[in-house]
Design an enzyme around this catalytic site. Sequence first.
Site, PDB file in Angstrom:
ATOM      1  N   LYS A 169       9.203   1.080  -9.941  1.00 43.06           N
ATOM      2  CA  LYS A 169       8.618   1.766  -8.788  1.00 43.06           C
ATOM      3  C   LYS A 169       9.703   2.083  -7.766  1.00 43.06           C
ATOM      4  CE  LYS A 169       5.367   1.021  -4.950  1.00 43.06           C
ATOM      5  NZ  LYS A 169       6.241   0.538  -3.858  1.00 43.06           N
TER       6      LYS A 169
ATOM      7  N   HIS B  88       8.369   4.436  -1.081  1.00 41.55           N
ATOM      8  CA  HIS B  88       7.870   3.265  -0.359  1.00 41.55           C
ATOM      9  C   HIS B  88       7.146   3.682   0.925  1.00 41.55           C
ATOM     10  CE1 HIS B  88       8.700  -1.219  -0.753  1.00 41.55           C
ATOM     11  NE2 HIS B  88       8.026  -1.195   0.374  1.00 41.55           N
TER      12      HIS B  88
ATOM     13  N   THR C 260       9.810  -3.223  -8.186  1.00 41.52           N
ATOM     14  CA  THR C 260      10.170  -2.340  -7.076  1.00 41.52           C
ATOM     15  C   THR C 260      11.684  -2.258  -6.975  1.00 41.52           C
ATOM     16  OG1 THR C 260       8.154  -2.913  -5.889  1.00 41.52           O
ATOM     17  CG2 THR C 260       9.938  -1.970  -4.584  1.00 41.52           C
TER      18      THR C 260
ATOM     19  N   SER D 271       0.532  -7.111  -4.918  1.00 43.88           N
ATOM     20  CA  SER D 271       1.869  -7.273  -4.361  1.00 43.88           C
ATOM     21  C   SER D 271       2.398  -8.700  -4.531  1.00 43.88           C
ATOM     22  CB  SER D 271       1.821  -6.936  -2.863  1.00 43.88           C
ATOM     23  OG  SER D 271       2.984  -7.369  -2.197  1.00 43.88           O
TER      24      SER D 271
ATOM     25  N   ARG E 103      -3.794  12.129   0.327  1.00 41.14           N
ATOM     26  CA  ARG E 103      -4.885  11.965   1.284  1.00 41.14           C
ATOM     27  C   ARG E 103      -6.141  12.745   0.908  1.00 41.14           C
ATOM     28  NH1 ARG E 103      -1.761   8.651   2.062  1.00 41.14           N
ATOM     29  NH2 ARG E 103      -0.491   8.227   3.916  1.00 41.14           N
TER      30      ARG E 103
ATOM     31  N   ARG F 127      12.547  -0.658  10.321  1.00 41.33           N
ATOM     32  CA  ARG F 127      11.359  -0.093  10.974  1.00 41.33           C
ATOM     33  C   ARG F 127      11.450  -0.376  12.470  1.00 41.33           C
ATOM     34  NH1 ARG F 127       8.637  -2.702   6.201  1.00 41.33           N
ATOM     35  NH2 ARG F 127       9.418  -1.462   4.482  1.00 41.33           N
TER      36      ARG F 127
ATOM     37  N   TYR G  88       9.007  -8.649  -6.934  1.00 38.75           N
ATOM     38  CA  TYR G  88      10.363  -8.629  -6.381  1.00 38.75           C
ATOM     39  C   TYR G  88      11.152  -9.668  -7.151  1.00 38.75           C
ATOM     40  CZ  TYR G  88       9.306  -5.534  -2.509  1.00 38.75           C
ATOM     41  OH  TYR G  88       8.980  -4.443  -1.767  1.00 38.75           O
TER      42      TYR G  88
HETATM   43  C1  HO6 Z   1       8.992 -10.393   3.992  1.00 34.55           C
HETATM   44  N1  HO6 Z   1       7.611  -3.813   1.153  1.00 34.55           N
HETATM   45  O1  HO6 Z   1       6.517  -3.550   4.476  1.00 34.55           O
HETATM   46  S1  HO6 Z   1       6.994  -6.420   3.976  1.00 34.55           S
HETATM   47  C2  HO6 Z   1       9.555  -9.343   4.678  1.00 34.55           C
HETATM   48  N2  HO6 Z   1       7.953  -4.803   0.417  1.00 34.55           N
HETATM   49  O2  HO6 Z   1       6.909  -1.956   3.069  1.00 34.55           O
HETATM   50  S2  HO6 Z   1       7.874  -6.252   1.177  1.00 34.55           S
HETATM   51  C3  HO6 Z   1       8.954  -8.100   4.641  1.00 34.55           C
HETATM   52  C4  HO6 Z   1       7.793  -7.942   3.926  1.00 34.55           C
HETATM   53  C5  HO6 Z   1       7.245  -8.975   3.241  1.00 34.55           C
HETATM   54  C6  HO6 Z   1       7.845 -10.205   3.277  1.00 34.55           C
HETATM   55  C7  HO6 Z   1       7.363  -5.535   2.579  1.00 34.55           C
HETATM   56  C8  HO6 Z   1       7.270  -4.167   2.398  1.00 34.55           C
HETATM   57  C9  HO6 Z   1       6.870  -3.173   3.379  1.00 34.55           C
HETATM   58  C10 HO6 Z   1       9.642 -11.807   4.020  1.00 34.55           C
END
Ligand code: HO6
Length: 353
Positions: free
Chosen positions: A224, A248, A156, A106, A283, A165, A130
């Site tokens: 993705k 996601h 992504t 990631s 799963r 969330r 990203y």
């Molecule tokens: C920052 N996906 O939790 S968490 C804010 N892509 O699904 S990034 C949120 C995240 C990471 C860094 C994230 C997620 C997810 C600054």
Amino acid sequence: MPLVCLTDFEAHAHKRLSKLTWDFIEGGADEDITRNDNTAAFKRIRLRPQYLRDVSEVDLRTTIQGEEISVPICVAPTAFHCFVWPDGEMSTARAAQAAGICYITSTYASCSLEDIVNTAPRGLRWFQLYVHPDRQLNKQLIQRVESLGFKALVITVDVPVLGNRRQDVRNQLDLVMHLTQTHLQSTKEKNSVPHLQMSPISTSLCWNDLAWLQSITRLPIILKGILTKEDAELAVKHNVHGIIVSNHGGRQLDEVPASIDALTEVVAAVKGKIEVYMDGGVRTGNDVLKALALGARCVFLGRPILWGLAYKGEHGVEEVLNILKREFHTSMALTGCRSVAEIKKDLIQFPRL
Ligand code: HO6
């Protein structure tokens, strides 16, 4: 009691992790409709076994982007593994290398990319990116990723903004603060992880930017988060090398289809021109079989990897992967498949109820 299936690891992780961490990992967006549908949709599909086929030898191997993997089960990108286990992504990388599968690292890895590569130098790795508004920053990071031996860039596309969330809001989870803290605990020098400066939100990213990305890298580009035939056709038109059908983990736009339900539409649209993968709700071995029968080249695991990490670090992830591999072997033998090439659509019962 031994943990015998992936959901056993989930229950164990629930007991082990702090409420904040558990809620962050487990949660979906808004009403959790898609999050829950990812697993439920697999359970609505019925199989059509083919017997008397001599399954004394079952070959689980396949390739993705031309690279061999021991089984079509790989590691999806998820953020902040150090929330769950002290050396985080380094453990994940070693487990994936031992299993002979691909690990998509990631952008928000909590270990430096150098540490991840050095701890598992022979592992197959892709990098999830990203795209940052500052083009120069992307260029630097991509060059670093290339020279570290990552074999593909996974862009992504489903996070123009972060999903809502609810539980994280209630918990007042501050990811930016955690990001800095985790990072300071897990690496010696602050400057060794410039990728942590990356913004999670590629608000302005669009199809036209792909040509620019392709001009600054030789790596194959995988998108993705594609869920529709329209976007799948555009992906092919823009010469990307693969698609990961994904919502996601139900953490972005709620009330989109389960990944396994969107897979058929995307597979039909690409007409075999590029590889299609999926993540979300896998799963069991039967789930892997169903995804491959519906046209996925391989599946990726998100949350189950974190449950394995929470259990025993590297060895917990290895156990999760081994259990799923054994289940998938059994699923193949019980349906009469001796190789992944023999996993075809006729294994699926239509019409689906
Ligand atoms: C920052 N996906 O939790 S968490 C804010 N892509 O699904 S990034 C949120 C995240 C990471 C860094 C994230 C997620 C997810 C600054």
